[in-house]
Design a protein around this motif. Structure first.
Motif, PDB file in Angstrom:
ATOM      1  N   LYS A  79     -24.158  32.015  46.747  1.00 31.14           N
ATOM      2  CA  LYS A  79     -24.791  32.421  45.247  1.00 31.14           C
ATOM      3  C   LYS A  79     -23.545  33.160  44.281  1.00 31.14           C
ATOM      4  CE  LYS A  79     -28.541  34.890  45.140  1.00 31.14           C
ATOM      5  NZ  LYS A  79     -29.627  36.089  45.671  1.00 31.14           N
ATOM      6  N   ARG A  80     -22.753  33.775  44.855  1.00 31.36           N
ATOM      7  CA  ARG A  80     -21.641  34.208  44.248  1.00 31.36           C
ATOM      8  C   ARG A  80     -20.596  33.148  43.516  1.00 31.36           C
ATOM      9  NH1 ARG A  80     -20.993  38.031  40.872  1.00 31.36           N
ATOM     10  NH2 ARG A  80     -20.347  36.507  39.641  1.00 31.36           N
ATOM     11  N   LEU A  81     -20.449  32.150  44.257  1.00 32.68           N
ATOM     12  CA  LEU A  81     -19.819  31.074  43.752  1.00 32.68           C
ATOM     13  C   LEU A  81     -20.638  30.405  42.639  1.00 32.68           C
ATOM     14  CD1 LEU A  81     -17.548  28.966  43.921  1.00 32.68           C
ATOM     15  CD2 LEU A  81     -18.580  27.703  45.878  1.00 32.68           C
ATOM     16  N   ALA A  82     -21.786  30.077  43.003  1.00 35.55           N
ATOM     17  CA  ALA A  82     -22.722  29.352  41.627  1.00 35.55           C
ATOM     18  C   ALA A  82     -22.638  30.320  40.669  1.00 35.55           C
ATOM     19  CB  ALA A  82     -24.357  29.410  42.261  1.00 35.55           C
ATOM     20  N   ALA A  83     -22.670  31.709  40.885  1.00 35.79           N
ATOM     21  CA  ALA A  83     -22.601  32.545  39.473  1.00 35.79           C
ATOM     22  C   ALA A  83     -21.107  32.405  38.846  1.00 35.79           C
ATOM     23  CB  ALA A  83     -22.893  34.200  40.041  1.00 35.79           C
ATOM     24  N   ASP A  84     -20.232  32.423  39.667  1.00 35.44           N
ATOM     25  CA  ASP A  84     -18.822  32.218  38.962  1.00 35.44           C
ATOM     26  C   ASP A  84     -18.673  30.690  38.315  1.00 35.44           C
ATOM     27  OD1 ASP A  84     -18.097  34.551  39.850  1.00 35.44           O
ATOM     28  OD2 ASP A  84     -16.973  33.782  41.773  1.00 35.44           O
ATOM     29  N   THR A  85     -19.310  29.908  38.842  1.00 35.31           N
ATOM     30  CA  THR A  85     -19.260  28.319  38.303  1.00 35.31           C
ATOM     31  C   THR A  85     -20.036  28.549  36.766  1.00 35.31           C
ATOM     32  OG1 THR A  85     -19.214  27.463  40.432  1.00 35.31           O
ATOM     33  CG2 THR A  85     -19.919  26.057  38.361  1.00 35.31           C
TER      34      THR A  85
END
Length: 333
Positions: free
Chosen positions: A316-322
């Motif tokens: 989820k954190r990676l998706a948010a960073d994207t």
């Protein structure tokens, strides 16, 4: 960022998209996601149409995936495959689980009765409710093959074998000289594919294989052009961390096409949209922060963040960073 389109292969793309949907459920519940899925791995086996990446994405998003494997169904048995083998048919190195067989049987029945792959996929998704619209890259059969550089068992040097045989049977360990998408010359994007790219607020290239997953999608006539002309930001996530593939044997695929196995090289392979490529921005892992100057010089906004999708929170954190990189709110180091 209310309309998002993802171009995905199998496990990496599926897991990233699941994290994206979980993040959006918390932050932008009205957002819609379309996943354009690679069908170059598709094949006929034992009279059934097998679509590995479509099924992996559908099962993962629908809660029916074998989490340990990353593909197939949990708590599987293989009694039917054993019976098929007893008749001397099938591939001993590519067996289908009994639960998974049901999906292939229903899909094949729909196709034989005149449905397109898009229609069959929509029908299958009614059961799984993946939370995103799944579109095959094309309704035209396109199958990726690998040309052998040397003899392998019953195969001669120079022979084309299906990608799944090279990937599963040989574990990408037999040298190949090229990948050939059989049927590509007559393929067109499936209904809705080009529109999903052109009308999106954001297009994401997740950490899928850049050669035989995302690369195959981009090879379908019309899809690369749509990426080049969409008003959406196009953001990619590196499938390479510290010189190694996150999963699978993407390094063997990159070697075959002459691209180094590095986050920098894959980003440059995709290229900047300002220079006839497909990327506006590119996420690399913190261990690959040294690649940022070269990527910036090539016209690609790049940021280094943790890329390992170890669990739901990190994904989820990676998706948010994207999403933040697309918005311009993620600081460029």
């Amino acid at each position: 960022m209310t309309t998002i389109t993802v171009l995905a292969g199998g496990i990496g793309g599926a897991r990233f998209t699941r994290g994206l949907l979980q993040h959006l459920a918390d932050t932008e519940p009205d957002a819609t996601v379309t996943v354009i899925v690679n069908t170059g791995d598709d094949m006929w086996l034992d009279g059934l149409r097998i679509c590995p990446d479509l099924d992996t994405v559908m099962y993962t998003l629908g809660g029916g995936i074998n989490e340990e494997q990353g593909w197939g169904r949990p708590e599987e048995s293989r009694r039917a495959s054993a019976e098929i083998a007893a008749y001397g048919r099938g591939w001993s190195w590519f067996t289908l689980g009994d639960l998974d067989l049901a999906t292939h049987i229903v899909r094949s029945d729909l196709l034989r009765n005149g449905a397109t792959l898009s229609e069959a996929t929509e029908f299958l998704c009614r059961r799984w409710q993946p939370g995103a619209r799944l579109l095959p890259m094309s309704d035209t059969p396109v199958e990726t093959h690998a040309r052998l550089a040397m003899e392998a068992d019953e195969h001669r040097a120079g022979e084309l074998i299906h990608f799944e045989e090279w990937w599963v049977r040989y574990r990408a360990g037999v040298p190949v000289t090229e990948f050939v998408q059989v049927g590509l010359e007559s393929a067109v994007p499936a209904p809705g594919v080009v529109d999903a790219i052109l009308t999106a607020d954001l297009v994401i290239l997740p950490p899928s294989n850049p050669v035989v997953s995302v690369g195959t999608i981009l090879a379908v006539p019309g899809i690369r052009d749509a990426l080049r002309h969409t008003n959406a930001a196009v953001v990619g996530v590196s499938p390479i961390i510290a010189g190694s593939a996150v999963r699978g044997m993407a390094d063997a695929c990159l070697h075959t096409i002459g691209v180094q196995t590095s986050a920098e090289a894959v980003g440059l392979h995709y290229g900047s949209r300002a220079a006839n490529g497909v990327l506006d921005a590119w996420l690399v892992d913190e261990t690959d922060a040294g690649a940022l100057p070269a990527l910036a010089a090539a016209g690609i906004r790049a940021v280094a963040v943790p890329l390992w999708m170890r669990d739901a929170p990190t994904t989820k954190r990676l998706a948010a960073d994207t999403l933040d990189l697309a918005r311009g709110t993620l600081a460029v180091v």
